[in-house]
Design a protein around this motif. Structure first.
Motif, PDB file in Angstrom:
ATOM      1  N   VAL A   1     -26.889  12.679 -26.779  1.00 40.89           N
ATOM      2  CA  VAL A   1     -26.974  11.398 -26.597  1.00 40.89           C
ATOM      3  C   VAL A   1     -27.856  10.527 -27.832  1.00 40.89           C
ATOM      4  CG1 VAL A   1     -27.538   9.704 -25.127  1.00 40.89           C
ATOM      5  CG2 VAL A   1     -26.971  11.267 -24.492  1.00 40.89           C
ATOM      6  N   PHE A   2     -26.571   9.736 -28.131  1.00 36.14           N
ATOM      7  CA  PHE A   2     -27.047   9.242 -29.465  1.00 36.14           C
ATOM      8  C   PHE A   2     -27.349   7.546 -29.134  1.00 36.14           C
ATOM      9  CE2 PHE A   2     -24.092  12.127 -30.416  1.00 36.14           C
ATOM     10  CZ  PHE A   2     -24.285  12.887 -31.285  1.00 36.14           C
ATOM     11  N   VAL A   3     -28.073   6.901 -30.009  1.00 34.37           N
ATOM     12  CA  VAL A   3     -28.656   5.444 -28.788  1.00 34.37           C
ATOM     13  C   VAL A   3     -28.534   5.080 -30.657  1.00 34.37           C
ATOM     14  CG1 VAL A   3     -30.625   4.306 -28.477  1.00 34.37           C
ATOM     15  CG2 VAL A   3     -29.583   6.222 -27.388  1.00 34.37           C
ATOM     16  N   ALA A   4     -27.611   4.382 -31.121  1.00 37.21           N
ATOM     17  CA  ALA A   4     -27.983   2.826 -32.317  1.00 37.21           C
ATOM     18  C   ALA A   4     -26.622   3.444 -32.851  1.00 37.21           C
ATOM     19  CB  ALA A   4     -28.666   2.513 -32.746  1.00 37.21           C
ATOM     20  N   ARG A   5     -26.595   4.746 -33.455  1.00 36.29           N
ATOM     21  CA  ARG A   5     -25.991   5.618 -34.533  1.00 36.29           C
ATOM     22  C   ARG A   5     -25.766   6.804 -34.156  1.00 36.29           C
ATOM     23  NH1 ARG A   5     -27.700   6.283 -39.961  1.00 36.29           N
ATOM     24  NH2 ARG A   5     -30.108   6.728 -39.193  1.00 36.29           N
ATOM     25  N   ASP A   6     -24.074   6.712 -34.669  1.00 27.91           N
ATOM     26  CA  ASP A   6     -23.551   8.094 -33.757  1.00 27.91           C
ATOM     27  C   ASP A   6     -24.185   8.565 -35.653  1.00 27.91           C
ATOM     28  OD1 ASP A   6     -22.793  10.966 -34.071  1.00 27.91           O
ATOM     29  OD2 ASP A   6     -21.072   9.202 -32.799  1.00 27.91           O
ATOM     30  N   ILE A   7     -25.092   9.842 -35.552  1.00 24.16           N
ATOM     31  CA  ILE A   7     -25.459  10.076 -36.541  1.00 24.16           C
ATOM     32  C   ILE A   7     -24.597  11.604 -36.659  1.00 24.16           C
ATOM     33  CG2 ILE A   7     -27.218  12.077 -37.025  1.00 24.16           C
ATOM     34  CD1 ILE A   7     -29.203   9.324 -35.924  1.00 24.16           C
TER      35      ILE A   7
ATOM     36  N   PRO B   1     -19.854  19.493 -27.461  1.00 19.15           N
ATOM     37  CA  PRO B   1     -18.606  19.199 -26.338  1.00 19.15           C
ATOM     38  C   PRO B   1     -18.719  17.872 -26.161  1.00 19.15           C
ATOM     39  CG  PRO B   1     -19.628  21.719 -26.517  1.00 19.15           C
ATOM     40  CD  PRO B   1     -20.496  21.269 -27.292  1.00 19.15           C
ATOM     41  N   ARG B   2     -20.013  17.445 -25.544  1.00 19.77           N
ATOM     42  CA  ARG B   2     -19.772  16.341 -24.937  1.00 19.77           C
ATOM     43  C   ARG B   2     -20.550  14.641 -25.735  1.00 19.77           C
ATOM     44  NH1 ARG B   2     -19.911  19.309 -20.374  1.00 19.77           N
ATOM     45  NH2 ARG B   2     -21.552  19.539 -20.387  1.00 19.77           N
ATOM     46  N   ARG B   3     -20.327  14.022 -25.923  1.00 20.40           N
ATOM     47  CA  ARG B   3     -21.266  13.017 -25.986  1.00 20.40           C
ATOM     48  C   ARG B   3     -20.665  11.843 -25.988  1.00 20.40           C
ATOM     49  NH1 ARG B   3     -19.958  13.933 -32.360  1.00 20.40           N
ATOM     50  NH2 ARG B   3     -18.760  12.099 -32.385  1.00 20.40           N
ATOM     51  N   VAL B   4     -22.539  11.597 -25.483  1.00 23.04           N
ATOM     52  CA  VAL B   4     -22.271   9.698 -25.329  1.00 23.04           C
ATOM     53  C   VAL B   4     -23.489   9.308 -26.263  1.00 23.04           C
ATOM     54  CG1 VAL B   4     -23.324   7.891 -23.502  1.00 23.04           C
ATOM     55  CG2 VAL B   4     -22.532  10.649 -23.295  1.00 23.04           C
ATOM     56  N   SER B   5     -22.908   7.392 -26.397  1.00 21.39           N
ATOM     57  CA  SER B   5     -22.845   6.681 -27.894  1.00 21.39           C
ATOM     58  C   SER B   5     -23.711   5.463 -26.985  1.00 21.39           C
ATOM     59  CB  SER B   5     -22.283   6.248 -28.576  1.00 21.39           C
ATOM     60  OG  SER B   5     -22.414   5.480 -29.858  1.00 21.39           O
ATOM     61  N   LEU B   6     -25.138   4.849 -27.067  1.00 16.09           N
ATOM     62  CA  LEU B   6     -25.491   3.816 -26.560  1.00 16.09           C
ATOM     63  C   LEU B   6     -25.989   2.868 -27.650  1.00 16.09           C
ATOM     64  CD1 LEU B   6     -28.183   5.586 -23.702  1.00 16.09           C
ATOM     65  CD2 LEU B   6     -25.749   4.539 -23.622  1.00 16.09           C
ATOM     66  N   PRO B   7     -25.641   1.954 -26.932  1.00 17.57           N
ATOM     67  CA  PRO B   7     -25.728   0.526 -27.622  1.00 17.57           C
ATOM     68  C   PRO B   7     -27.836   0.740 -28.211  1.00 17.57           C
ATOM     69  CG  PRO B   7     -25.526  -0.451 -25.698  1.00 17.57           C
ATOM     70  CD  PRO B   7     -25.190   0.515 -25.476  1.00 17.57           C
ATOM     71  N   ALA B   8     -28.026  -0.754 -29.147  1.00 21.73           N
ATOM     72  CA  ALA B   8     -29.305  -0.147 -29.246  1.00 21.73           C
ATOM     73  C   ALA B   8     -30.320  -0.845 -28.409  1.00 21.73           C
ATOM     74  CB  ALA B   8     -29.887  -1.215 -30.511  1.00 21.73           C
ATOM     75  N   ASN B   9     -30.115  -1.724 -27.078  1.00 11.04           N
ATOM     76  CA  ASN B   9     -30.423  -2.134 -26.180  1.00 11.04           C
ATOM     77  C   ASN B   9     -31.383  -0.823 -25.102  1.00 11.04           C
ATOM     78  OD1 ASN B   9     -28.229  -1.854 -25.145  1.00 11.04           O
ATOM     79  ND2 ASN B   9     -28.927  -4.681 -24.361  1.00 11.04           N
ATOM     80  N   PHE B  10     -30.744   0.528 -25.612  1.00 16.37           N
ATOM     81  CA  PHE B  10     -31.174   1.328 -24.573  1.00 16.37           C
ATOM     82  C   PHE B  10     -32.418   2.362 -25.440  1.00 16.37           C
ATOM     83  CE2 PHE B  10     -27.756  -0.321 -22.171  1.00 16.37           C
ATOM     84  CZ  PHE B  10     -28.207  -0.190 -21.415  1.00 16.37           C
ATOM     85  N   ASP B  11     -32.745   1.611 -26.883  1.00  8.76           N
ATOM     86  CA  ASP B  11     -33.386   2.394 -27.781  1.00  8.76           C
ATOM     87  C   ASP B  11     -34.837   3.226 -27.404  1.00  8.76           C
ATOM     88  OD1 ASP B  11     -34.877   0.776 -27.987  1.00  8.76           O
ATOM     89  OD2 ASP B  11     -34.995   0.502 -30.250  1.00  8.76           O
TER      90      ASP B  11
END
Ligand code: SF4
Ligand code: SF4
Lengths: 406, 485
Positions: free
Chosen positions: A63-69, A78-88
């Motif tokens: 899981v990545f928050v704000a930035r997909d490092i 294999p599985r990736r979720v990327s969340l916006p910054a307000n979930f940091d």
């Protein structure tokens, strides 16, 4: 003063399939590796080091928050979720439910919070004038499945969990099954269910509830008046009073814990002495009564003219009502109201009740000596400021304030 | 946004939708009525309001509907919760019936060294052989007491002056304690004594066995000594000294005092209360004389009627409430008892104030001569030659044969307020009780004609006074509510 974001949409979801089935993910801090990961666990990646550790440990879901490092550093999970910054704010142990196709998600559980409240359904057979969670007539039975999946993932040291709706008892068979799961997976956790209680008018429902067999289970049931038509008007449902009172009696007959909740607004506050006298006389065996300030959101905004009342204007009635209940031996608390609006003698009954994610204070509260013990305000909806807000000087701080400390 | 329905959409549409729940009323004044629901709480109403409730001319929002509904006086047809609340509350109030015969009085002697003219037990001054209870009788009485069903019982030693036969008390307590373990019973002991014969031996024994003391104190020295003559005229001094000694040896909570109102007391309620406060007693029980024993023979009982006593009581109660308002927690115990009934639904099996009556079902009395009576007053009548309340003899009877005797069943079922003329329609009935012994003694009829009954006059007077105080003044009400808590 904005509340935490508990619902939203992921920026990207990859590798999680595109069907209708939802995913429940529990976040783990990347830490230093050496994981025992469940299939539901997703590792939080904040920086390149996290990503390296997770990759080396063979982490499947990231899981990545704000930035997909990962993308920028070329790591592949294999599985990736990327969340916006307000979930940091999400961290280790927190749980979300995610629809991989629509990318809609909701936060189900936050480990650091003592106010976890899980929505069971948006459907309801009431339509309360001040509902903060206006009901929708939709088929949302999937939510129960999601919760069933979520419960075993919750940290078993969690002190309390709430279930709310809508009306959880509309699907009482499935819901009580859920409670049985919670009893097994969270044996030490207080389980508090907000329900309008009408379902309990049926002995079958009470039997199923009692069969959960948990002493940690409590039903929080609203009663807005000692008078049938006033309660029915507030909840916009005929016969609601009769069924709710009957339900409470049936629950207590089976030794189940019951809390009565009275929201204070333009219709209920003027009658609070009558209502509490009636509770003291007729239902003194309930486990707790909560007298609650109004959250000015949802329908309460639409009905403001009818419902808004400055707590200053019912201050002395509230004091009398608390006195009547406590002298009848009923445990009573005052929720959601700032200390400066309460008579000093009922401060010991005041509770910091507003859920952390939507709790706020005013700028002038900064100078107040009792801010640390004050319930403050709801950051949701539109705040109506009382005429009585007044920071208190240091000498007003009593040695012991909370009823819990006595 | 969906539409919300207006308030009127939720109210009843006509009187036909409504029904009255069981109710009773009492006229308090020209235009004032007390309208009570089935469990005895209710509303003060004007006659117009009363008529509107009774004819169901009630509209949502008129205020009267709301008051009547929330007091369980009316409901909408088809509603179940109002009836369930009443049923539940009634069940709770009557739950004392589950605990039959928790109180057991042992009259260990009829002898006394006092010579009170109001003595209600007809004490004797001599003849130990004849008026002391024998050990054999005492042990049989204990058998009966321990075979009563309650898990917790109270054994009270009465007289005469029970300390004149203290050796027997000792034997009974020790035997009871030997047997209680295997029976799984909790037993509390009380000695009712004038304290004149209190010794250190007695105190040590009481302390070792957690025995409580109940004594008599009629007021300041002159009044007390006048009411309670003994050789030396020092009853008051001995009682006061005894009170101090008991409290010191056994703790403050182990002593209670009772007063009896004579004609000489009537103008002196403040003095009496002050004396109780001065001695640090935790409250006072303003009690009228009962129509038994020497109180009848010496015509003490006839010297004041129920109305004069009520004036005394009201004056005393107001005086006591004022004390409480100044911060002294000091209840009047009879009011406190009634207030518990009026303000809560806790089961109250107080033997002298319940229906079905407490005779036998609440208490049994084992007389010095082996006879068993249904109440303390019943044995007082027997000393006057009236054996109506004699249930049997310890030589032949068991707990079961005493309680199931036709005599007791007849006396209890024949005196129930729930179905008695006057009482069954009385707004105060849920808080009142049957007093078959009093009515038998005064009217030769255990049910009694209530308009002629001093008991009823006093009951109505006190309850009405309490309702008026609760309604009339928030400060008085606050004091009274504390007493009921
Ligand atoms: S001034 Fe602010 S912090 Fe102080 S009591 Fe009022 S609301 Fe609470
Ligand atoms: S004795 Fe008198 S006060 Fe008591 S219930 Fe009967 S009528 Fe009413």
């Amino acid at each position: 003063m904005t509340p935490l974001t508990l619902w939203g949409q992921a920026l990207a979801v990859e590798g999680m399939g595109g069907g209708e089935s939802r995913a429940v993910l529990r976040f783990r801090a990347a830490g230093s590796g050496g994981y025992h990961l469940d299939e539901h666990d997703a590792v939080l990646i904040h920086n390149a080091d996290d990503a390296e550790i997770a990759r080396a440990a063979g982490v499947q879901t990231a899981v990545f928050v704000a930035r997909d490092i990962a993308a920028s550093h070329g790591y592949v999970f294999p599985r990736r979720v990327s969340l916006p910054a307000n979930f940091d704010y999400l961290g280790d142990g927190d749980i979300i439910g995610l629809n991989p196709r629509s990318r809609n998600l909701r936060v189900l559980y936050r480990r650091s919070s003592s106010h976890n409240s899980i929505l069971v359904t948006e459907r309801c057979n009431h339509y309360c004038l001040m509902c903060s969670q206006p009901p929708r007539d939709i088929d949302d039975g999937w939510i129960l499945d999601e919760i069933a999946e979520c419960l075993p993932l919750i940290d078993p040291t969690t002190r309390s969990i709430g279930f709310t709706g809508g009306e959880p008892l509309l699907e009482w068979r499935r819901f009580t099954r859920l409670l049985s799961i919670a009893r097994t997976t969270l044996p030490e956790t207080e389980i508090h269910v907000l329900t309008n209680g009408r379902g309990f008018a049926s002995p079958e429902v009470v039997a199923a509830w009692a069969a959960v067999g948990s002493t940690k289970l409590c039903a929080g049931i609203p009663i807005y008046s000692a008078v049938d038509h006033i309660h029915d008007y507030v909840v916009q449902a005929r016969d609601a009073f009769d069924e709710t009172v009957l339900g409470i009696l049936r629950l207590k007959d089976k030794d189940q814990r019951v809390e009565i909740r009275v929201v204070l607004h333009g219709i209920t506050a003027p009658r609070i002495v009558e209502t509490c006298s009636w509770i003291a006389r007729n239902l003194p065996f309930v486990d707790h009564v909560a007298l609650m300030g109004l959250e000015n959101t949802g329908f309460a905004l639409a009905n403001q003219d009818l419902l808004w009342v400055d707590p200053l204007d019912y201050r002395s009635d509230l004091t009398a009502a608390v006195g009547i209940l406590s002298s009848a031996g009923v445990k009573v608390s005052v929720y959601n109201l700032p200390l400066c609006l309460l008579d000093r003698e009922i401060w010991p009954f005041a509770v910091q009740s507003i859920s952390d994610w939507k709790n706020a204070y005013l700028p002038i509260c900064g100078t107040c000596a009792v801010r640390d013990r004050c319930a403050g305000f709801f950051s949701t909806g539109r705040m109506r400021e009382s005429r009585g807000i007044l920071p208190l000087p240091p000498e007003s701080l009593p040695a012991r304030l909370s009823a819990m400390e006595r | 946004m969906a539409r919300f329905l207006p308030e009127v959409a939720f109210s009843h549409s006509s009187a036909d939708d409504l029904q009255l729940l069981p109710l009773r009323f009492e006229r308090l004044g020209a235009d004032r009525y007390f309208l009570a629901n089935m469990v005895g709480d209710g509303l003060l109403l004007s006659s117009d309001e009363l008529n509107r409730v009774i004819s169901l001319e009630l509209a949502a929002g008129d205020g009267l509907y709301e008051r009547a509904f929330s007091k369980l006086l009316v409901s909408r047809k088809g509603q179940r919760s109002q009836l369930q609340l009443l049923a539940l509350r009634l069940r709770s109030r009557m739950a004392f019936l589950r605990e039959a015969t928790a109180l057991h009085l042992f009259v260990v002697t009829l002898r006394c060294e006092h010579s009170c003219p109001y003595c209600q037990v007809s004490r004797r001054s001599a003849d130990r052989e004849r008026y002391d209870m024998s050990e054999e009788t005492a042990m049989r009485a204990l058998d009966v007491a321990l075979s009563a069903p309650p898990q917790a019982i109270k054994i009270e030693f009465q007289g005469g002056e029970p300390l004149l036969n203290f050796e027997l008390i000792r034997a009974i307590v020790e035997e009871a304690e030997r047997r209680r373990g295997s029976l799984g019973k909790a037993i509390q002991f009380v000695i009712t004594t004038n304290l004149a014969l209190l010794t250190d031996d007695v105190l040590v024994f009481c302390r070792d066995h957690s025995i409580q003391i109940s004594t008599s104190l009629d007021g300041p020295a002159d009044l007390h000594n006048r009411n309670r003559p003994r050789p030396g005229g020092n009853s008051h001094a001995l009682a006061v000294a005894g009170i101090h000694r008991v409290r010191e040896a056994l703790g403050k909570d182990s002593l209670g005092a009772l007063m009896t109102t004579t004609e000489a007391s009537l103008d002196r309620v403040e003095d009496i209360v002050d004396e109780y406060v001065r001695l640090g007693l935790d409250g006072v029980f303003l009690r009228p004389l009962s129509p038994y024993g020497f109180a009848i023979k010496t015509k003490q009982f006839a010297k004041y009627d129920a109305n004069r006593w009520l004036r005394f009581y009201e004056r005393g109660l107001r005086y006591i409430i004022d004390l409480n308002k100044r911060g002294i927690h000091f209840p009047e115990f009879y009011s406190a008892l009634l207030l518990k009934r009026m303000l809560t639904d806790r089961p109250m099996g107080y033997v002298d104030l319940r229906s079905p009556a407490g005779i036998g079902l609440g208490a049994l009395v084992y007389n010095y001569d082996g006879k068993v009576f249904a109440s303390d007053e019943g044995r007082m009548l027997a000393e006057m030659g009236d054996r109506t309340f004699e249930l049997g003899d310890l030589a032949t009877d068991t707990y079961r044969s005493l309680i199931m005797s036709d005599k007791l069943v007849g006396l209890v079922s024949g005196s129930m307020t729930q179905c008695a003329p006057q009482c069954s329609t009385c707004a105060y009935e849920p808080h009142c009780g049957a007093d078959p012994v009093y009515h038998h003694a005064t009217q030769a009829d255990s049910l009694g004609i209530k308009p002629l009954s001093g008991f009823c006059t006093r009951q109505k007077g006190i309850m009405r006074l309490l309702f008026e105080l609760l309604e009339g003044s928030p400060e008085d009400a606050a004091v009274l509510r504390r007493w009921a808590a």
